[in-house]
Design an enzyme around this catalytic site. Structure first.
Site, PDB file in Angstrom:
ATOM      1  N   VAL A  63       0.846  -1.206   0.000  1.00  0.00           N
ATOM      2  CA  VAL A  63       0.000   0.000   0.000  1.00  0.00           C
ATOM      3  C   VAL A  63       0.878   1.253   0.000  1.00  0.00           C
ATOM      4  O   VAL A  63       0.620   2.203  -0.745  1.00  0.00           O
ATOM      5  CB  VAL A  63      -0.976   0.001   1.201  1.00  0.00           C
ATOM      6  CG1 VAL A  63      -1.771   1.300   1.252  1.00  0.00           C
ATOM      7  CG2 VAL A  63      -1.933  -1.187   1.109  1.00  0.00           C
ATOM      8  N   CYS A  64       1.939   1.245   0.788  1.00  0.00           N
ATOM      9  CA  CYS A  64       2.850   2.402   0.828  1.00  0.00           C
ATOM     10  C   CYS A  64       3.527   2.595  -0.523  1.00  0.00           C
ATOM     11  O   CYS A  64       3.645   3.720  -1.022  1.00  0.00           O
ATOM     12  CB  CYS A  64       3.901   2.217   1.916  1.00  0.00           C
ATOM     13  SG  CYS A  64       3.205   2.115   3.583  1.00  0.00           S
ATOM     14  N   ASP A  65       3.957   1.506  -1.133  1.00  0.00           N
ATOM     15  CA  ASP A  65       4.580   1.543  -2.446  1.00  0.00           C
ATOM     16  C   ASP A  65       3.618   2.182  -3.452  1.00  0.00           C
ATOM     17  O   ASP A  65       3.995   3.107  -4.186  1.00  0.00           O
ATOM     18  CB  ASP A  65       4.942   0.105  -2.857  1.00  0.00           C
ATOM     19  CG  ASP A  65       5.622   0.010  -4.203  1.00  0.00           C
ATOM     20  OD1 ASP A  65       5.018   0.429  -5.214  1.00  0.00           O
ATOM     21  OD2 ASP A  65       6.744  -0.517  -4.265  1.00  0.00           O
TER      22      ASP A  65
END
Length: 171
Positions: A63-65
């Site tokens: 999700v951060c990526d």
């Protein structure tokens, strides 16, 4: 330092946020973070610019990526008086590797690992994990906060469209 409960969960587990609850209209608090070469970076380094500040728990998660890539893609079409920052607790070396392999070239990626000054001053430091809660802030040229989104479940995506709409209203 203020502690707030009931704002964020991580994988469904309640997390304590350290720091104030920032609201639209508040003056943006200062911070000292590190760039990829370990150089200190502060809010003042972006004086006179509109800022979209994205925070992520760890660039090593899907999700951060995706969050950083989405904002990197959007940043390509923004005018020069706008900066897009991503701040995480990742080490500057890991951030550099992530940006190189992921071709992140528009978002300024910064590390709060040394002092957690961004996390504490902006109220997004997750006490139990010493990570930053997923959030998006839009700050105008006068360093006034114009948009705040602290994602209630840290493993979920932010509302990209709402954040970008708030940003574009300042242009």
């Amino acid at each position: 330092m203020t502690e707030r409960k009931g704002v964020v969960t991580m994988g469904g587990n309640p997390i304590t946020l350290v720091g104030p609850e920032l609201k639209v209209g508040d003056k943006a608090p200062g911070f000292v973070v590190l760039d990829q070469s370990l150089k200190p970076v502060t809010l003042k380094d972006f004086a006179g610019k509109v800022k979209l500040i994205s925070t992520t728990p760890s660039l090593d998660t899907s999700v951060c990526d995706l969050q950083v890539h989405r904002f990197n893609d959007e940043a390509a079409s923004l005018p020069g008086d706008v900066v897009v920052l991503n701040i995480s607790m990742d080490l500057p070396f890991a951030i550099r590797r992530f940006c190189t392999t992921g071709k992140i070239d528009k978002v300024i990626t910064l590390s709060d690992h040394r002092d957690a000054s961004f996390g504490q001053n902006w109220g997004v430091l997750m006490k139990e994990l010493r990570l930053l809660a997923r959030s998006v802030f839009v700050v105008d040229k006068d360093d006034v906060i114009r948009y705040v989104q602290v994602v209630p479940e840290a493993t979920n995506h932010p509302d990209y469209d709402a954040a970008l709409k708030a940003l574009k209203e300042l242009l």
